[in-house]
Design an enzyme around this catalytic site. Structure first.
Site, short mmCIF file in Angstrom:
data_model
loop_
_atom_site.label_atom_id
_atom_site.label_comp_id
_atom_site.label_asym_id
_atom_site.label_seq_id
_atom_site.Cartn_x
_atom_site.Cartn_y
_atom_site.Cartn_z
N SER A 119 0.89 -1.36 -0.12
CA SER A 119 -0.01 -0.12 -0.12
C SER A 119 0.90 1.32 0.02
O SER A 119 0.46 2.31 -0.35
CB SER A 119 -0.81 0.15 1.18
OG SER A 119 -1.85 -1.01 1.19
N TRP A 123 1.22 3.12 -3.24
CA TRP A 123 -0.34 4.18 -3.65
C TRP A 123 -0.41 5.11 -2.76
O TRP A 123 -1.36 6.24 -2.77
CB TRP A 123 -1.28 3.23 -3.44
CG TRP A 123 -1.23 2.01 -4.69
CD1 TRP A 123 -0.15 1.90 -5.55
CD2 TRP A 123 -1.91 0.86 -4.58
NE1 TRP A 123 -0.32 0.51 -6.27
CE2 TRP A 123 -1.35 0.20 -5.70
CE3 TRP A 123 -2.81 0.21 -3.76
CZ2 TRP A 123 -1.89 -1.31 -5.89
CZ3 TRP A 123 -3.45 -0.87 -3.95
CH2 TRP A 123 -2.71 -1.72 -5.26
N ALA A 124 0.63 5.54 -1.68
CA ALA A 124 0.14 6.70 -0.73
C ALA A 124 0.44 8.03 -1.39
O ALA A 124 1.20 8.30 -1.97
CB ALA A 124 1.29 6.68 0.50
N GLN A 125 -0.97 8.71 -1.49
CA GLN A 125 -0.62 10.15 -2.37
C GLN A 125 -0.29 11.12 -1.46
O GLN A 125 0.16 12.24 -1.90
CB GLN A 125 -1.89 10.07 -2.96
CG GLN A 125 -2.37 9.17 -3.93
CD GLN A 125 -3.78 9.06 -4.42
OE1 GLN A 125 -4.61 9.63 -3.82
NE2 GLN A 125 -4.26 8.33 -5.27
N GLY A 126 -0.94 11.25 -0.41
CA GLY A 126 -1.18 12.51 0.31
C GLY A 126 0.41 12.95 0.90
O GLY A 126 0.65 14.01 0.60
N GLY A 127 1.02 11.97 1.21
CA GLY A 127 2.50 12.14 1.75
C GLY A 127 2.84 11.89 3.05
O GLY A 127 1.97 10.91 3.72
N HIS A 183 -11.41 5.14 4.12
CA HIS A 183 -10.95 6.34 3.60
C HIS A 183 -12.43 6.93 2.74
O HIS A 183 -13.26 6.27 2.14
CB HIS A 183 -10.05 6.30 2.33
CG HIS A 183 -9.65 7.65 2.01
ND1 HIS A 183 -10.05 8.54 1.30
CD2 HIS A 183 -8.07 7.93 2.14
CE1 HIS A 183 -9.23 9.53 0.89
NE2 HIS A 183 -8.15 9.12 1.73
N GLU A 209 2.08 -1.19 8.88
CA GLU A 209 0.41 -1.12 9.17
C GLU A 209 0.23 -2.26 9.97
O GLU A 209 -0.74 -2.58 10.59
CB GLU A 209 -0.11 -1.13 8.08
CG GLU A 209 -1.73 -0.97 8.22
CD GLU A 209 -2.33 -0.72 6.63
OE1 GLU A 209 -3.59 -0.85 6.80
OE2 GLU A 209 -1.62 -0.65 5.64
N ARG A 222 -6.78 6.88 12.88
CA ARG A 222 -5.63 7.49 12.35
C ARG A 222 -5.54 8.87 11.66
O ARG A 222 -6.36 9.11 10.84
CB ARG A 222 -4.68 6.50 11.17
CG ARG A 222 -3.76 7.17 10.68
CD ARG A 222 -3.03 5.92 9.67
NE ARG A 222 -3.85 6.20 8.43
CZ ARG A 222 -3.64 6.51 7.28
NH1 ARG A 222 -2.75 7.09 7.03
NH2 ARG A 222 -4.42 6.51 6.06
N LEU A 234 2.92 7.07 7.09
CA LEU A 234 4.11 6.78 6.66
C LEU A 234 5.46 7.36 7.50
O LEU A 234 6.49 6.78 7.59
CB LEU A 234 4.33 7.83 5.48
CG LEU A 234 3.50 7.34 4.29
CD1 LEU A 234 3.87 8.15 3.07
CD2 LEU A 234 4.04 5.86 3.81
#
Length: 511
Positions: free
Chosen positions: A45, A48-52, A229, A357, A368, A374
């Site tokens: 996963s 695919w982490a987008q936010g940061g 999400h 995780e 969370r 991350l």
């Protein structure tokens, strides 16, 4: 490629995502075997982490502010000391990632470009290539691992059992029947979202690391807390694409098909905690509405520059986010519970550490805070490596472990139906008891559903025992939180005992 039987008693890291790779790199020059079911990061996963990654590095920010936001989102179940330890590790974690080749986005004056996400009181989300943070971290770390001479990577291998003798870790059984001898094992296997029909996680991730630790006797914690999400792309295919919370952080709003902004009167509006937003969207859908994330007023033609990956994701589904609202729905995304660990990533089993995780450190509590995961993965990987370095490997002395038979290849279909139907965003006593009754025989058996059923049963039992609504755990029959609520730890034996008790209570009395 070095074969497991030739690796001796090396440290074994199970999982090739961000946590596993950072740990292996930080252990250098000690020899490490890194087990990755696919290529490094390919079924993670993390990619695919987008936010940061959340890091309190701004002049207007502090560990105290970040901690306050984390504790508020965690709904009373965070461990404040552990949380402060992890959040304080942000500067070292970011510096380490940059040393491994990660290049975070910067402002014209050279400072970190920081974004805002839900329930954060400051802009503290560092990102790479707009919304490509996870993929960028995976690329940089994979290159560093490949160059590191102390790391042996086993791809195409899967850990199927942990092997112990006399209370000590002795090895990892692989899916081809080989036993990898190791007295120091790090579990870094990711989450369990693959147990849900609607999920942003890799389909094959059903909680393998938690299952392995549970079968070996490790304590599990907070298994009921599965975060959904709010804004997965509502399109065909599995897993569902993710529309980062950072899009809402840039001003995008949630509307139904009539253009009604249904979050407007909620504290925090679109940036309320994830559980609040996810349930609000689910309520709209249950009423027959369609839900969209409208970024046109906030970003318009600039959408693709700020979020190039999401733009490509939308375009593949026939959507232009600069011209159209994005259809969204909640989806299983992150698991706050897992293998119980202390602040050094130690589990309750000698010789076993857990990071990422699959671990329950106490940072996240019941919900969370966005992009803390991350940071936790990197910091706890570093802490695990330091702790392992301070423990001498015991080595395989005396008798070899008793041979362990290979389990059947896991099948998730039967378990996924139960978990998706009864362990989702909203739960109730009847659904939880029926889930326990249906999952317990599968978990107690020896068939292909047994391993995934252990994870589903753990979620159901923990959820049944938590007779309240808190964070990501919402029960329609217990809508209010309870005073004095606390985290719970259980072994697999404890879980099975509760399941047997509940099943016995549900049986009709004999005449």
């Amino acid at each position: 490629m070095t074969r497991p039987g030739q690796c001796g008693d090396r440290i074994t890291v199970v999982g090739g995502g961000i946590a596993g790779m950072v740990c292996a790199l930080d252990l250098a020059p000690r020899p490490v075997v890194l087990i990755s079911r696919a290529g490094l990061g390919q079924e993670s996963s993390s990619q695919w982490a987008q936010g940061g990654i959340a890091a309190c590095l701004g002049a207007d920010d502090s560990v105290a502010l970040h901690l306050a936001d984390t504790l508020a989102a965690g709904a009373g179940l965070c461990d404040p000391e552990v949380a402060e330890t992890i959040l304080s590790g942000a500067p070292e974690a970011i510096a380490a990632l940059e040393a491994y080749g990660v290049r975070f986005d910067r402002t014209p004056d050279g400072d970190f470009a920081r974004g805002l996400e839900a329930a954060h009181s400051r802009k503290r989300i560092l990102h790479v290539d707009g919304d490509g943070t996870g993929a960028a971290l995976i690329r940089a770390l994979a290159e560093a691992v490949t160059r590191c001479p102390s790391i042996t990577v086993l791809t195409g291998a899967e850990a199927v059992r942990l092997v112990q003798r006399d209370g000590q870790m002795r090895g990892v059984l692989l899916n081809d029947g080989r036993l990898l001898s190791s007295s120091q094992v790090v579990m870094a296997t990711g989450g369990l979202g693959g147990l849900y029909d609607a999920s942003t996680n890799p389909v094959g991730n059903y909680g393998q690391g938690v299952m392995l630790a549970a079968r070996a006797g490790a304590q599990l914690s907070d298994m009921e807390f599965v975060q959904f999400h709010p804004t997965a792309l509502n399109a065909r295919g599995r897993p569902l694409g993710l529309v980062s919370e950072a899009v809402r952080g840039e001003g995008a709003v949630l509307v139904n098909e009539h253009g009604e902004r249904f979050m407007e009167g909620t504290p925090g509006a679109e940036l309320a905690p994830r559980d609040v937003v996810a349930r609000a969207i689910a309520t709209q859908i249950a009423r027959g509405h369609r839900v969209f994330l409208d970024a046109r007023p906030a970003l318009g033609a600039g959408f693709a520059n700020r979020f190039p990956g999401i733009a490509r994701l939308c375009q593949a589904a026939g959507i232009d986010p600069a011209q159209q609202p994005i259809p969204v729905r909640p989806a299983a995304h992150y698991h706050m519970g897992g293998i119980h660990t202390d602040s050094h990533a130690r589990t309750s089993l000698s010789g076993l550490w857990a990071i990422g995780e699959c671990a329950a450190t106490g940072l996240h509590g019941a919900n969370r805070l966005a992009s803390n995961s991350l940071l936790e993965a990197v910091v706890m990987a570093q802490r695990a490596a330091r702790d392992i370095a301070g423990h001498a490997a015991t080595g395989p002395r005396g008798k070899r472990p008793v041979p362990t038979p290979l389990p059947p290849v896991a099948e998730t279909a039967a378990v996924r139906r139960i978990v998706s139907d009864r362990l989702g965003l909203r739960r109730d006593d009847h659904g939880l008891r029926s889930a326990v009754a249906d999952l317990a025989p599968l978990a107690q058996g020896h068939g292909p559903s047994a391993d995934p059923a252990i994870i589903g049963l753990a979620i159901a039992v923990f959820a049944l025992l938590r007779e309240e609504s808190r964070g990501a755990h919402a029960r329609s029959d217990c809508p209010a939180p309870r005073t004095g609520s606390a985290s719970r730890r259980m072994t697999l034996d404890d879980i099975m005992a509760v399941a047997e008790q509940q099943t016995a209570q549900s049986l009709p009395r004999s005449a």
